[in-house]
Design a protein around this motif. Structure first.
Motif, PDB file in Angstrom:
ATOM      1  N   UNK A  61       0.829  -1.221   0.000  1.00  9.81           N
ATOM      2  CA  UNK A  61       0.000   0.000   0.000  1.00  9.81           C
ATOM      3  C   UNK A  61       0.857   1.263   0.000  1.00  9.81           C
ATOM      4  N   UNK A  62       2.014   1.194   0.672  1.00 11.79           N
ATOM      5  CA  UNK A  62       2.882   2.371   0.744  1.00 11.79           C
ATOM      6  C   UNK A  62       3.765   2.525  -0.484  1.00 11.79           C
ATOM      7  N   UNK A  63       3.643   1.585  -1.400  1.00  6.47           N
ATOM      8  CA  UNK A  63       4.459   1.669  -2.610  1.00  6.47           C
ATOM      9  C   UNK A  63       5.916   1.331  -2.396  1.00  6.47           C
ATOM     10  N   UNK A  64       6.238   0.641  -1.313  1.00  5.86           N
ATOM     11  CA  UNK A  64       7.643   0.285  -1.073  1.00  5.86           C
ATOM     12  C   UNK A  64       8.076  -0.939  -1.857  1.00  5.86           C
ATOM     13  N   UNK A  65       7.148  -1.825  -2.130  1.00  5.93           N
ATOM     14  CA  UNK A  65       7.534  -3.063  -2.817  1.00  5.93           C
ATOM     15  C   UNK A  65       6.694  -3.270  -4.070  1.00  5.93           C
ATOM     16  N   UNK A  66       7.293  -4.007  -4.981  1.00  5.81           N
ATOM     17  CA  UNK A  66       6.588  -4.342  -6.225  1.00  5.81           C
ATOM     18  C   UNK A  66       5.562  -5.437  -5.964  1.00  5.81           C
ATOM     19  N   UNK A  95      18.560  -4.990  -3.248  1.00  7.65           N
ATOM     20  CA  UNK A  95      17.318  -4.253  -3.533  1.00  7.65           C
ATOM     21  C   UNK A  95      16.064  -5.082  -3.210  1.00  7.65           C
ATOM     22  N   UNK A  96      16.155  -5.762  -2.085  1.00  6.40           N
ATOM     23  CA  UNK A  96      14.999  -6.535  -1.634  1.00  6.40           C
ATOM     24  C   UNK A  96      14.519  -6.022  -0.287  1.00  6.40           C
ATOM     25  N   UNK A  97      13.241  -6.182  -0.048  1.00  6.43           N
ATOM     26  CA  UNK A  97      12.677  -5.966   1.278  1.00  6.43           C
ATOM     27  C   UNK A  97      12.351  -7.335   1.875  1.00  6.43           C
ATOM     28  N   UNK A  98      12.771  -7.522   3.125  1.00  9.08           N
ATOM     29  CA  UNK A  98      12.413  -8.751   3.845  1.00  9.08           C
ATOM     30  C   UNK A  98      11.474  -8.358   4.988  1.00  9.08           C
ATOM     31  N   UNK A  99      10.333  -9.040   5.079  1.00 12.53           N
ATOM     32  CA  UNK A  99       9.380  -8.791   6.164  1.00 12.53           C
ATOM     33  C   UNK A  99       9.046 -10.116   6.812  1.00 12.53           C
ATOM     34  N   UNK A 100       9.002 -10.132   8.126  1.00 12.80           N
ATOM     35  CA  UNK A 100       8.825 -11.378   8.869  1.00 12.80           C
ATOM     36  C   UNK A 100       7.661 -11.257   9.848  1.00 12.80           C
ATOM     37  N   UNK A 101       6.841 -12.305   9.897  1.00  7.85           N
ATOM     38  CA  UNK A 101       5.722 -12.342  10.839  1.00  7.85           C
ATOM     39  C   UNK A 101       5.775 -13.629  11.643  1.00  7.85           C
ATOM     40  N   UNK A 102       5.445 -13.523  12.933  1.00  6.59           N
ATOM     41  CA  UNK A 102       5.336 -14.696  13.802  1.00  6.59           C
ATOM     42  C   UNK A 102       4.002 -14.650  14.534  1.00  6.59           C
ATOM     43  N   UNK A 103       3.317 -15.796  14.558  1.00  6.63           N
ATOM     44  CA  UNK A 103       2.035 -15.873  15.271  1.00  6.63           C
ATOM     45  C   UNK A 103       1.767 -17.312  15.670  1.00  6.63           C
ATOM     46  N   UNK A 104       0.735 -17.487  16.487  1.00  9.25           N
ATOM     47  CA  UNK A 104       0.299 -18.832  16.861  1.00  9.25           C
ATOM     48  C   UNK A 104      -0.800 -19.238  15.882  1.00  9.25           C
ATOM     49  N   UNK A 105      -0.537 -20.290  15.125  1.00  7.63           N
ATOM     50  CA  UNK A 105      -1.476 -20.663  14.064  1.00  7.63           C
ATOM     51  C   UNK A 105      -2.850 -21.060  14.583  1.00  7.63           C
ATOM     52  N   UNK A 106      -2.940 -21.521  15.830  1.00 10.48           N
ATOM     53  CA  UNK A 106      -4.254 -21.894  16.365  1.00 10.48           C
ATOM     54  C   UNK A 106      -4.981 -20.719  17.006  1.00 10.48           C
ATOM     55  N   UNK A 107      -4.291 -19.615  17.234  1.00 16.40           N
ATOM     56  CA  UNK A 107      -4.953 -18.468  17.861  1.00 16.40           C
ATOM     57  C   UNK A 107      -5.127 -17.371  16.800  1.00 16.40           C
ATOM     58  N   UNK A 108      -4.136 -16.505  16.607  1.00 16.91           N
ATOM     59  CA  UNK A 108      -4.300 -15.476  15.571  1.00 16.91           C
ATOM     60  C   UNK A 108      -4.505 -16.121  14.208  1.00 16.91           C
ATOM     61  N   UNK A 109      -3.981 -17.319  14.025  1.00 15.12           N
ATOM     62  CA  UNK A 109      -4.170 -18.012  12.752  1.00 15.12           C
ATOM     63  C   UNK A 109      -5.437 -18.832  12.676  1.00 15.12           C
ATOM     64  N   UNK A 110      -6.265 -18.839  13.711  1.00 19.49           N
ATOM     65  CA  UNK A 110      -7.493 -19.656  13.684  1.00 19.49           C
ATOM     66  C   UNK A 110      -8.483 -19.164  14.746  1.00 19.49           C
ATOM     67  N   UNK A 111      -8.510 -19.831  15.896  1.00 19.33           N
ATOM     68  CA  UNK A 111      -9.586 -19.606  16.857  1.00 19.33           C
ATOM     69  C   UNK A 111      -9.584 -18.210  17.455  1.00 19.33           C
ATOM     70  N   UNK A 132      12.169  -4.274  -4.061  1.00 24.90           N
ATOM     71  CA  UNK A 132      11.916  -2.879  -3.685  1.00 24.90           C
ATOM     72  C   UNK A 132      11.380  -2.124  -4.896  1.00 24.90           C
ATOM     73  N   UNK A 133      10.377  -1.276  -4.662  1.00 17.08           N
ATOM     74  CA  UNK A 133       9.812  -0.480  -5.757  1.00 17.08           C
ATOM     75  C   UNK A 133      10.596   0.801  -5.982  1.00 17.08           C
ATOM     76  N   UNK A 134      11.439   1.125  -4.995  1.00 19.11           N
ATOM     77  CA  UNK A 134      12.235   2.355  -5.112  1.00 19.11           C
ATOM     78  C   UNK A 134      13.353   2.339  -4.072  1.00 19.11           C
TER      79      UNK A 134
END
Lengths: 338, 338, 338, 338
Positions: D164-169, D296-312, D244-246
C-alpha cells in the motif's frame, strides 16, 4: 594408520570428527587439542565417546607437536586458523580447516563480510575450497583445504548446476534456510538455552550473514540469504529461489541436478521433498528442484546434516581425497532414522 | 556374503536392521518381507535408505522363499511368529525373532500376561533368550533366538548382577522407565501424533505392562513396572529401585556392575548418571548404580537406544554369535551426539 | 488495584508472575526487581510480554521501596530470602516467597539438606507452607507464605491423602519424577543447552535432591526421590510408589483422592493416566492412583505445570487467599493444548 | 450470555475455541458438533478441558439446532461449509467460518486452486474476509465472516502495508513460511507421526499450496509460497521477500509497518527478529521488516500462533466485532513463554 590431530576437539564438530574417525579404517586421532579442556578426559566433553576413546585426554596445542601427526583437522572460531597457518605450512602437514579463514578467494571480500582485515592474505590462494562434488580434482592431492560452511554447502550444491546449465539468472537468488541448534556451537548462551529454542522458529543474521559471501563465490550469483534457527539438534534445510533464465519444463531443474550428480556417492536427487531427518549422522545430501511457470521461478531444496556433510563428514571426505584413500571411507550414506 | 531375509522390514525395527546391515561386512538383505507394502520401493518406507538400497522392493512372505536365505530376522507384532515358526524350524534357517512369542520360558506365563493361549507351547524351549551379556554361550551356535524387549534389556542388565551378588532383595523391585516414541511403533495413531506427544510426559500400561513378565524371568525377582512415553524419537531410560539385602558401601552396587560387565564391548558402567542421548544409533548401554543407606534402597539406572540395543542391534549381535562372526561386527559403540 | 513488587522478575518464574498478573483483575506489578538486568526493558528478558508491559524496566532492589507496594513476590535462589526477610517483616508487606529458605519447619532439616546453617531460624515458624489444598485455612490471612517447590507440590498432592487415609505405609515411599527444562532455571549452562537436553532423558540429583526434605515434611513419610530432566519446556510428572498398608480394592486409592479433592478448583482426579501437556500454562493438577494387589503397591501419579501450579500460579493462588480475594482469580484451569 | 455453537469442535481449532470461550465473559459454548465423536465427553478429545467443561458431550449436527444459538463457529475441512451455508443464512445466525470455502472473492479462483467448482458461488460476496487489522469496519456488524487461513494471516499482515505504501513491487513476492504440526490437523497420519516430524524440517505443497490464492487476494500481489513443517506444536513464521519499488532507507519498511499498526491491540512491530514462541497461546502477531540496498529486496517477517491469531483467536476477535463487544475480549496478548 594415519595419525590425526584435531584442533578444537572439544566442540561439536570436533566430537563428530572423533565419532567418524572411530569408524574409519585408517584415521586414528592421537592428538586432541582443546586448550580450555586440556587435561580432561574425552568423555567429559563427549560422553557418547566413552566406549571408543577410554583414557584419551585433551591437550594444549603447541606447534612442535605437528611433527607427530600425518593429518590435521581444525574446528575453531574464525580468526584462529590465520594465526597458526604459517606453522602448519612450514611443517607441511596435510590440513583441513573448518574455520572461515581460508574459504574465500580474496581478502577484500573477507574484510567486507567479517569486518576485519585478513592477517594472511597471501595464503588465501594456497587453500582449495573443499566441496568435493564441485572441486574433486583440485582437492585430490591438495595439502591445504578449507572446508565449506554448512549453509554454503547446501546452497551451492542445490544451485550451482542450475547456474552452470543456464537455467537460472545469477542475480536475484534468495536462499532461505534453517539450521539445527548444533550450528550455533557448543557455548551455553541465552540463545542456545533449551527453553529459548524449543518449540520456536526465528530468523537471525538478517541480510548480512557471513555465509552469504561463500554462497556468492560458490554459485557465481548474487545471493540474499536468511538463516533461521529450528528446534532440532541437527540438519540444514535450504530452500533456494531463483529467477528462471528461460522457459523450461517444470521438471528441467530436477533433470539438471540428476545429471550433474549422477554417480555421486553422497548426493541423492529425487522429486521427493527432502527432510533433514533423512540425513542424521550421514554424509548424504538430498536435493530436489522444480520450475514454476506461473511466477517464472525455480525452487531448489537441499537437506543435509550440518555436522556431517556440513562439517566433519565433508572434512573426512576431503582428507580421503587428499591422501588418496577411497573417498567414502568412514562415511555413512544412510542417516539414523527415525 | 550371508543372505538375510527380514520379516516386517517396513517398520522401524526393520528399517534399523537395514541400516545396520548396510554397514555389516557379511549380512546382505536380499528378501524384505512387508505384506502391506509389497511392491513398494524401500525408500518409500525408509527415505533415509535411498542411497543404500536403490531399487530394492518389499515382497510378500511365502515359506518357500526361506530356501533363498541364510539368516532370518523377524520384527512383527506378537502372535505372528507363532504362526510361521514351524516352517522356519522345518527349513532350519537361523532365526532371530524380535516378537514376544518365544521370549518367555513357559506357556502359562505367556497366557497370563498376553491374555491368550500360546499356539506353539512346545517350541518355547527351543528358543534362547537373546541377551548376550547374560547368555552369550547359549546364543553362540543357537539356531533359534528370541531377542528381548527393549524395556527388559535395560532393566535386566541393570539389575541381574545385583541380584546375583546378593545385594538386593528379589521382592519389591520397581522399574520406572521411559521410552522414546519409536517404541510405540510406526502405526499412525492418536497416541503417536506429534501434537499428543511433543512437550509431554505420561505413564501408560500402568501395573500390567507385558514386559513385566520378561523382567521377572530375567532378574528372577518380583517386579512392578511403570513405562512412560517421553517426547523423543529414541531412547530408554530405566530407573530401577530395589530393597538392599544387606548393609553395604554406597559404591558397592556400582562396583558390582563394573565387575560384572568388565570387557563387555557394549556396556559402559560409570558413576555418571547416563543420558539416553549418549546412545543414539549405537548398540551401547550405559549403566550406573548407588546405595542409599538412609532409605536402604539401591538405585540402578540404564540408558540405551531402544531401536538398537533394544531391538535391531541386539538382533545383529545375536546373529553374529549364532553364525560364529565377531560379536561386534556392524555395530557402533558410539552414539550420534548431539 | 493491588500494587505488586517482584524480586527476581527477570527469571522464568518472575516472567510467569508477570504473565499471570496481566490477566489478574487486581494485581498490578509496579516494581520489578532484577539486579543484573536493572535498567533493561521487560521485553528484553521476556519478549512475549512486549504488548503487556511496554516501557516497564527492571530496577535494583532497595528495602525502602517496599513502602510502595501492597504485596511482594520473590523468585530467587535459595539463601537470598533469608537476607531480606527481616526488612520485609519490619515493613509488614504481605510476602509470598518461592525460594527454599522458609519452606521447612526446622533449621536442622534445612542444614542437613542444604549443607549450610539457616541464618534466620527464628523466622521459620512465621511462614506458612503455601499449598492451598492442604493448608488453605492457614494461608487465608497469613502475611508470610513459603510457596512449595515444584516437585513437592506434585508428590504431596498425590500422596498425602493416601497417607492420611491409612492406605499406604509411611516408610518406603519412592517418588520418581521428571521435569521440563524451565525447572533448571534461566541460566545458560552446559546442562541447559538445547543440544544437551533435546532428545534425551536422564536422572540428576540422585538420592540427595533437596526437595526430598519438603516431600517428607509434607507427606509425613520417608521418601526416596529421583528427579529426571525431560526434553520439554514445562511440566512435572511424578510417579509415586508406596507399600500398601492393608488389603484394598484396586480402585481404593483413586476413590480416596477423589474424595479428598472434591470441589477443589484446580485438582482433577480421574482414572486416566495424566499427561503433563494437559496442564501447560494452567494452575491445574491432574492426579490418578491405583493399587496393584500382585506386588501390594500403590502407584499415584501427578501432572502439573512446574511454572504455574509448581511456582507462579501457586504464588498467585496463595496471595489471593492471603488478601481475601477469590482464590481462582487470574488463574486458568485449562492448559494450552496441544 | 451469548450462546455459542461450534461445528468441528473435536479438532484442534475447535478445542482452542473452547479454551478461549472459557476465558470469555460472554461466549458460552452450548452446542458442540462433532459427528464422529457424537456422544463422547469433551474431555475424551480435549483432556486439558476436563476442569472447564465437565459433563459436556459432542453432538450430531442438525440444522434445526441453529435456533438454539446466538453465534456459530465452524472449523471444518474445506467443502463442508458450502453444504450448510444456505441453512445458516436462512436462520440468520451470525457465523464465523474457518473453512476455506468463503474466503476467496470469486469462484474461478476457488476452482483453480481447489480443483473443484464452488457449490455456492453466489454466496461468496456475502462473506467478509475476517482480518480485523485490514477490514475492521466491514467485520463490525457483519453476519457472515470467513476467517483467513493461518499462513495468509501472517503473510498479509507482513506485506500489505508495504504494498500500500508503494515500497515493494506487486510481482515477484516470495513467502517462505513454516508451521507447527497442529497446522496439519488432528488426523493421525504418517506425516503427523511424532517420529516423522520430530527433529526434522521439510517443505511441502511446493509451488501449488492453496493458501497462495488468499495471499494474492489479500496483498494484491503475485506470490510464490513455500510452506514447511517444523518440529513444534504451534507457530507460524513467515519470511517474506519482495523487490523494492524504489530506493529507501534500510529502516523504511519497519517504519511503515509501525505506522500501519499503531494502536493495534494484537500487533507488535519491532526491530527484533520475532520468534514464534513469543506468541504461544496468544492472539499476538510480531512483525519486523528491513530493506537490503545491496540486493534491492525488502524482507518482512511475521510470527504468530497458528491456532490463535491463525485460527480460533481471530475467529473470536471477529465475533467480538460482529456482536459489538470489546474486540479484545477473551484474548491474551501475551504468550505462554517459555
Amino acid at each position: 594408520m594415519i595419525k590425526v590431530g584435531i584442533l578444537g576437539a572439544s566442540g561439536y564438530a570436533g566430537g563428530e570428527l572423533l565419532r567418524l574417525c572411530a569408524a574409519h579404517s585408517a584415521f586414528t586421532p592421537i592428538l586432541l587439542f582443546g586448550d580450555s579442556q586440556a587435561g580432561e578426559a574425552v568423555a567429559a566433553a563427549h560422553p557418547h565417546l566413552a566406549l571408543a576413546y577410554p583414557g584419551v585426554r585433551f591437550e594444549r596445542y603447541a606447534p612442535e607437536r605437528l611433527a607427530e601427526i600425518d593429518l590435521l583437522f581444525a574446528c575453531m572460531p574464525h580468526g584462529e586458523s590465520q594465526k597458526i597457518a604459517p606453522d602448519i605450512l612450514a611443517r607441511g602437514v596435510p590440513f583441513v580447516d573448518l574455520g572461515a579463514d581460508f574459504r574465500l578467494d580474496d581478502a577484500a571480500t573477507f574484510a567486507r563480510w567479517y569486518g576485519e582485515a585478513h592477517e594472511q592474505p597471501d595464503l588465501l590462494a594456497e587453500f582449495v575450497y573443499g566441496l568435493p562434488e564441485i572441486a574433486r580434482d583440485r582437492i585430490r592431492g591438495a595439502k591445504l583445504v578449507a572446508a565449506p560452511g554448512c549453509y554454503p554447502t547446501s546452497a551451492i550444491l542445490a544451485l550451482k548446476p542450475l547456474v552452470d546449465a543456464g537455467l537460472i539468472e545469477k542475480t536475484g537468488i534468495i536462499v532461505d534456510a534453517a539450521s539445527g541448534v548444533t550450528g550455533a556451537g557448543r557455548a551455553a548462551k541465552a540463545g542456545t538455552h533449551f527453553c529459548t529454542v524449543d518449540e520456536s522458529l526465528a530468523a537471525y543474521g538478517l541480510i548480512d550473514h557471513r555465509h552469504t559471501a561463500e554462497m556468492e563465490m560458490g554459485t557465481g550469483g548474487e545471493v540474499l540469504f536468511t538463516p533461521h534457527l529450528a528446534p532440532m539438534n541437527r540438519g540444514i534445510l535450504a530452500t533456494c529461489y531463483a529467477n528462471a533464465a528461460r522457459d523450461m519444463d517444470a521438471g528441467a531443474p530436477l533433470d539438471t541436478l540428476k545429471a550433474a550428480y549422477e554417480g555421486e556417492p553422497f548426493v541423492h536427487v529425487s522429486g521427493a521433498l527432502p527432510a533433514t531427518k533423512w540425513t542424521l549422522g550421514s554424509n548424504a545430501v538430498h536435493l530436489t528442484a522444480r520450475y514454476d511457470p506461473r511466477t517464472r521461478r525455480v525452487v531448489a531444496i537441499a537437506a543435509l546434516d550440518n555436522l556431517v556433510k556440513g562439517a566433519a563428514g565433508q572434512m573426512i571426505q576431503c582428507a580421503n581425497l587428499m591422501l588418496g584413500l577411497d573417498e567414502t571411507e568412514g562415511l555413512a550414506r544412510i542417516g539414523v532414522y527415525p
